[in-house]
Design an enzyme around this catalytic site. Structure first.
Site, mmCIF file in Angstrom:
data_model
loop_
_atom_site.group_PDB
_atom_site.id
_atom_site.type_symbol
_atom_site.label_atom_id
_atom_site.label_comp_id
_atom_site.label_asym_id
_atom_site.label_seq_id
_atom_site.Cartn_x
_atom_site.Cartn_y
_atom_site.Cartn_z
ATOM 1 N N GLU A 125 37.001 37.961 34.867
ATOM 2 C CA GLU A 125 36.382 38.382 36.133
ATOM 3 C C GLU A 125 37.423 38.613 37.231
ATOM 4 O O GLU A 125 37.275 39.519 38.038
ATOM 5 C CB GLU A 125 35.333 37.352 36.572
ATOM 6 C CG GLU A 125 34.067 37.431 35.702
ATOM 7 C CD GLU A 125 33.101 36.297 35.951
ATOM 8 O OE1 GLU A 125 33.547 35.132 35.913
ATOM 9 O OE2 GLU A 125 31.911 36.567 36.193
ATOM 10 N N GLU A 148 30.175 33.211 28.798
ATOM 11 C CA GLU A 148 29.444 32.144 29.486
ATOM 12 C C GLU A 148 28.093 31.824 28.869
ATOM 13 O O GLU A 148 27.679 30.660 28.782
ATOM 14 C CB GLU A 148 29.229 32.510 30.967
ATOM 15 C CG GLU A 148 30.479 32.414 31.822
ATOM 16 C CD GLU A 148 31.303 33.684 31.832
ATOM 17 O OE1 GLU A 148 31.119 34.528 30.931
ATOM 18 O OE2 GLU A 148 32.147 33.827 32.735
#
Ligand code: NAD
Length: 733
Positions: A125, A148
């Site tokens: 990210e 995730e």
């Protein structure tokens, strides 16, 4: 700064190197995020800086993602607050990442990420918040992804907003929903990164890009930005969302909120600008992180597993030691698998069997698996050859002279195992440990054949060895801490997860999974439709239905155990609904399961299977009418309660002593619904008091499987949880 260094070159390009001290892997902690904010500010404000390149100072790895272990302290603080205050605090904490990443991408100067290795979750990210991404093409360990959802979380560092804006919702869902990790080439093809280069050229190329692009802007910050493939209300984009919603339902049965929340983040976020989108993501993240599924999954699948993988169960006073060579005696189904995974981990293996052909056949399994890996381009031929060369098939016990450990995997026969123990110990050094892979025979009894019972332990692998991650270490009466520690050295070396279990019939995992299989048959005998049993079990989060599992394990094995128990304890010991079903399946119908293509299912040559249409005969009072059939929710409760109660009994009896081992063991060992965080987390989440009340009702209606141990009753009375009562330090029950 502690985690980053900043060096400005003669062209005014800052090289920011992420290199957290004293750790082998960079992770995003709150301290790291603060420093990102600091250097983003510096880049924006310092006129001498024309742009920046961010890279990592770690060999082979960029950043592994968020520091999930650091979340504990935020939650302990939040728990003391009211609902609204808690949400406000968590939102504030979780939004820091957005503020700082946004600072970075809107600093007005070009920022490139030189990705030298693995970049996962928050690690990827941060690069998505850079204007340009270039990744190493010569690092086989480099993987990019947002995994995730695999631990019940959503990409909360802007991943749900930036990735679909970059590669379209469809491709982004594909990566996020299943936590796929992709190579640099795949990432380039998808448009996740812009370029690949050899590691030695990464920085230079990234700097060249920065120099050539002084006005870089993120696509989503440019006027007339269009979402690739279209947003939710675009005719093409709408198709994606229509398809994804039912797909999530089909794959998760509504048990995993993370996937649903990811969908909402993307659906809602793509209809607004990036800043509002990030706020939407942060709100869902705040909400998700407070759900029991996420907290339990993070704890068991990530933190506890990680601790156990590092031999967290090592007895006090014992230290880590190397495992260089082992011997595997018995080169059959299990032995061949153990030899293969050991060689893969760099351990030399003497693979011993009664005759050379059998030993060579065992080694052939490794060859077959390695050939597949080479074929899939997961490994080059030279490496495969080197791994295979580590396995030496032999019949000569002299090969045991320099081994650190022996894994015995001969037939399940007490006398044979005793003979092998004696033969092996004649050649083994006194410090070497003997581990038996028995699935049923008590270790203390087997150790009677040993001259060094303190060095004798059970090392219980699950089949197939190369796919199953759990190994139970069975501690006999005389097994020493040293032997446990050496076995832990071995299991962690071969990258499996060890749990330490006391010596009991069925040990831990098999004992609990039996309750699952039994409840499948119990429901059948109560007149429940077999398809409903199987489907409801999968809806409960189990990987396969109980009847299907019994077919895989083999019904004749169940029959043998039945006979053995009858011989040992007398016919009155065999109660309950399963015995007549198993007896009939074998004695009357010769239905052994998948192995003879007929069991609870019929197996056809094309690989398909169908429930055997005659199963209704096992309903004692006939199959229930359609409107009398129980709900899936009831079946779900029946099967999860039966397993969880058995796990609680194992804790009560001290078979397992650490809730982390019980939970991780339940997920990795027999696939107990992972979204619960494991069998004990399931009880803790329901609450001991509520759980016991419901179990008592089930015991009254459905029998002994639901009788809770006194431990659970006591915990209910005191308002305790397993983690509260037995947490971290191991205490006997
Ligand atoms: P298997 O029949 O496939 O292999 C047994 C091997 O032992 C054969 O290759 C045989 O030649 C060899 N052997 C027999 N006598 C020997 C001797 N005197 N010296 C050397 N080798 C000898 O059996 P398996 O399924 O691999 O099971 C092995 C052990 O693992 C058993 O104790 C079993 O209970 C246990 N186990 C099996 C599973 C499973 O799913 N199959 C799972 C966990 C544990």
């Amino acid at each position: 700064m502690k985690h980053f260094t900043l060096d400005i070159d003669k062209d005014g390009i800052a090289l920011i190197t992420f290199n957290s001290p004293d750790v082998s892997m960079n992770v995003l902690s709150s301290a790291v995020l603060d420093e990102i904010g600091q250097w983003a500010q510096t880049i924006a404000n310092d006129d001498a800086i024309k742009g920046a390149v961010i890279t990592s100072g770690k060999d082979n790895a960029f950043c592994a993602g968020a520091d999930l272990s650091g979340l504990g302290s935020i939650f302990s603080e939040a728990e003391k607050l009211s609902h609204d205050e808690r949400n406000a605090l968590l939102y504030k904490e979780f939004t820091v990442i957005h503020t700082n990443f946004r600072k970075l991408e809107t600093c007005g100067k070009p920022i490139a990420a030189a990705i030298n290795g693995l970049a996962l979750g928050g690690g990827l990210e941060i690069t998505l918040a850079c204007h340009y991404r270039i990744a190493a093409c010569d690092n086989a360990k480099l993987k990019l992804g947002l995994p995730e959802a695999m631990v019940g979380v959503l990409p909360g560092g802007g991943g749900t907003q930036r990735l679909p804006r970059l590669i379209g919702a469809m491709n982004a869902f594909d990566l996020m929903m299943q936590g796929k990790m992709i190579s640099a080439d795949k990432a380039l093809a998808l448009g996740v990164i812009h370029e690949t280069a050899p590691t030695s050229e990464l920085i230079e190329k990234a700097k060249a890009w920065v120099k050539a692009n002084p006005d870089a802007k993120q696509p989503w910050d440019q006027e007339k930005f269009k979402i690739p493939g279209g947003g939710p209300y675009h005719p093409a984009g709408a198709q994606t969302f229509m398809g994804v919603a039912p797909m999530i339902r089909k794959n998760t049965y509504g048990n995993y909120p993370a996937q649903r929340y990811i969908l909402s983040c993307v659906y809602e976020g793509l209809q607004v600008g990036i800043d509002a989108g990030l706020r939407i993501e942060c709100r869902y993240f705040t909400c998700l992180m407070q759900r029991p599924e996420s907290r339990n999954m993070i704890r068991s699948i990530f933190l506890s597993k990680q601790a156990l993988d590092k031999a967290g169960a090592r007895p006090e006073g014992q230290s880590k030691g190397a495992i260089k060579k082992i011997a595997v005696i018995g080169a059959g189904f299990m032995g061949a698998g153990v030899a293969y995974v050991s060689a893969m981990a760099g351990v030399d293996v003497a693979l011993v069997d009664v005759d050379q052909d059998a030993a060579i056949k065992g080694k052939a399994f490794a060859q077959k698996e390695l050939t597949k890996r080479v074929g899939y381009k997961k490994m080059d031929q030279a490496k495969a050859d080197a791994i295979l060369a580590r396995i030496t098939p032999t019949t000569d016990y002299a090969a045991l002279a320099d081994v650190d450990l022996v894994v015995e995997a001969v037939f399940e026969n007490r006398e044979l195992k005793a003979k092998i123990t004696k033969m092996a110990e004649e050649h083994m050094q006194k410090t070497a440990v003997f581990g038996s892979n028995t699935s049923t025979l008590p270790i203390t009894g087997l150790a009677e054949a040993s001259a060094r019972p303190e060095n004798f332990i059970g090392i219980h692998f699950f089949s197939p060895v190369h796919k199953m991650m759990l190994v139970e270490l069975i501690v006999g009466k005389q097994t020493s801490d040293y032997a446990i520690s050496r076995a832990l050295d071995f299991v962690t070396k071969i990258r499996k997860t060890p749990i330490v279990v006391s010596d009991t019939r069925g040990f831990y995992a098999n004992r609990c999974v039996m309750r699952y299989i039994e409840q499948g048959m119990a429901l059948l005998s109560e007149g429940v439709l077999p398809a409903l049993i199987e489907n409801a079990a999968r809806m409960a989060g189990m990987p396969v239905g109980p009847l299907s599992l019994q077919d895989e394990v083999a019904i004749d094995l169940g029959y043998k155990i039945l006979k053995q128990t009858e011989d040992d304890l007398g016919p009155e010991a065999i109660a309950g609904p399963t015995a007549p079903i198993i007896r009939a399946m074998i004695e009357k119908y010769d239905r052994k399961g998948r192995k003879n293509a007929k069991g609870f299912y019929d197996y056809s040559d094309d690989g398909k299977k169908r429930l055997w249409p005659e199963l209704g005969q096992f309903a004692v009072d006939g199959v229930l009418a359609e409107d009398e059939q129980p709900t899936p929710a009831y079946i779900k409760e029946r099967i999860l309660y039966a397993q969880a109660i058995e796990a609680a009994r194992c804790m009560a009896e001290g078979i397992v002593q650490d809730p982390r081992e019980a939970d991780v063991g339940s997920i990795l060992g027999w696939g107990f619904a992972p979204y619960t965080g494991g069998a004990l987390s399931y009880i803790d989440t329901i609450g001991a008091d509520t759980f016991v009340k419901r179990a008592d009702e089930l015991a009254a209606s459905s029998g002994a499987a639901y009788v809770v141990p006194d431990l659970l009753r006591e915990m209910a009375k005191n308002g305790e949880t397993f983690y509260g009562r037995f947490g971290k330090e191991k205490k006997a029950a």
